[in-house]
Design a protein around this motif. Sequence first.
Motif, mmCIF file in Angstrom:
data_model
loop_
_atom_site.group_PDB
_atom_site.id
_atom_site.type_symbol
_atom_site.label_atom_id
_atom_site.label_comp_id
_atom_site.label_asym_id
_atom_site.label_seq_id
_atom_site.Cartn_x
_atom_site.Cartn_y
_atom_site.Cartn_z
ATOM 1 N N GLN A 58 -10.330 6.857 -6.970
ATOM 2 C CA GLN A 58 -8.870 6.915 -6.918
ATOM 3 C C GLN A 58 -8.298 5.659 -6.276
ATOM 4 O O GLN A 58 -7.325 5.082 -6.763
ATOM 5 N N VAL A 59 -8.907 5.232 -5.182
ATOM 6 C CA VAL A 59 -8.451 4.018 -4.497
ATOM 7 C C VAL A 59 -8.596 2.809 -5.412
ATOM 8 O O VAL A 59 -7.698 1.957 -5.502
ATOM 9 N N ARG A 60 -9.716 2.741 -6.106
ATOM 10 C CA ARG A 60 -9.948 1.616 -7.017
ATOM 11 C C ARG A 60 -8.871 1.560 -8.096
ATOM 12 O O ARG A 60 -8.342 0.485 -8.407
ATOM 13 N N ILE B 297 0.836 -1.198 0.000
ATOM 14 C CA ILE B 297 0.000 0.000 0.000
ATOM 15 C C ILE B 297 0.871 1.248 0.000
ATOM 16 O O ILE B 297 0.631 2.198 -0.752
ATOM 17 N N LEU C 134 0.898 3.971 -3.116
ATOM 18 C CA LEU C 134 0.551 5.369 -2.848
ATOM 19 C C LEU C 134 1.706 6.290 -3.234
ATOM 20 O O LEU C 134 1.494 7.354 -3.840
ATOM 21 N N THR D 12 -15.822 -0.020 -6.063
ATOM 22 C CA THR D 12 -15.620 0.789 -4.858
ATOM 23 C C THR D 12 -16.552 0.361 -3.731
ATOM 24 O O THR D 12 -16.606 1.016 -2.694
ATOM 25 N N PHE E 78 -5.659 7.231 4.229
ATOM 26 C CA PHE E 78 -4.518 6.393 4.573
ATOM 27 C C PHE E 78 -3.601 7.241 5.450
ATOM 28 O O PHE E 78 -3.133 8.305 5.034
ATOM 29 N N LEU F 95 -8.433 10.078 -0.213
ATOM 30 C CA LEU F 95 -8.674 9.774 -1.614
ATOM 31 C C LEU F 95 -10.139 9.439 -1.858
ATOM 32 O O LEU F 95 -10.843 8.982 -0.956
ATOM 33 N N ILE G 214 -5.850 2.997 8.558
ATOM 34 C CA ILE G 214 -6.752 3.370 7.464
ATOM 35 C C ILE G 214 -8.066 3.809 8.080
ATOM 36 O O ILE G 214 -8.593 3.145 8.986
#
Length: 441
Positions: free
Chosen positions: A325-327, A269, A273, A335, A312, A321, A286
């Motif tokens: 964006q995370v996806r 992670i 990032l 999501t 995060f 985010l 998180i």
Amino acid sequence: MKIGKLIICLLFILVWMPLTSEASVQGARQSPDVKIGLWEKQSSIFVSADAPFVLLDSDTHKIIKKYDANVKLFIVFKNKQLFLNDQPIKSKNIGIELENPDADKGIEINKKSYRGSMEIRAAVSGMTVINKILLDQYLYSVVPGEMPDSWSAEALKAQAVAARTFALYSLHKHEEDGFDLCATTHCQVYTGKKAEKTNAIQAVDDTAGIVMLYNNKPIYAPFHTTSGGYTENSEDVWGTYLPYLRSVLDDDAQAPNHHWQLDITPLEIQRKLAAVGHPIGNLQAIELSPLQKPGQNAADRTTTGRIKTMSFIGDKDIVRLTGNQVRNIFSLKSTRFDISMIVPVDKKIDVPLGDYYKKEIKVDLPPYQEKNFITDTENIRRIHGRTGEIISFSGFGWGHGLGMSQWGAKAMAEKFAVNKNGDFKDILNHYYKNIEIKKIY
């Protein structure tokens, strides 16, 4: 006589007014032509056809030369000029047409066969290859690329109407590039004749000219693989309210990705990032609310549970985010997911034997899910820090969740086949609300 002619003219105008007052696409009485941008910025291309064909100057429409079937041409753009088989030609833009148009024959560009005609436009950056084709013939390739040809007929018909509507809505997306639609996922994937399948062609033909309208205009008609149980409201995904894209219950339990899981380490992670410009340092926690039933989710989620935002927390920085964006960063299928911290346990323990001895005993206990620590908020998922710890993403569905769920459409179509009740229009009306389904050509 003059009065009589005036009356005839007025009657003619009144008869045709309804056709011309609607959206321009509705005035069509046959499948309209669309221009598909196949390639841009090309320095060279191969051209052929499986029937006699002609090259012509697109600007003057004069024939440059005629060729027999299967003759191969090599067109190059260099020093601001086009070369045909190493010979310079004066034309700046070239058209390619079959000498006698035949629906079963195609023009070959870079070893891929396409219906319709072609235009090659030269610019400073290179050549742009454009396929001019009837909309429904374009859909012959698009529909089987979006939905398996083996699926039920009514599901394929729903896909054909959705793809046709989406194409008409998007016609001006590449206007500045000189064509209507591109051949990639930015519009709809189009690869020509090789992708065509019998059942998909039948679905396109059976729904010829049928589109979805809202306020007499083609709607924005997105679709996705599977919703994970619920589709989404447009404003909760892309920020824009559209009255026909409303969240609905979706029966997609048979879909392979109705439920999915991805395990990732805290280090991975951190690296992912940092790779997109968010160097947070060592991941500490998180922040994300738990996934609840639809209607019970917190402010960081949509009503159906898809993530709006999550944070995060690192020892150097905190980044917040969006769900999309995370996806994208972690290559997640959707999501709509929750996370849990999976902590490994020791594989051996020391058991005391009297005052001075101990014995090492091997154990085989499974990893366990770490419960949230008591913190200021229940949404904080802290990193335990133990070697081998993973963060498990447990999610539902594949795609953005807007519009028609293809696996849901499949389930509905199969029920229709058993019950002998329902068709593709029922599928479309389920996923797109307040619409009119109408044949416009």
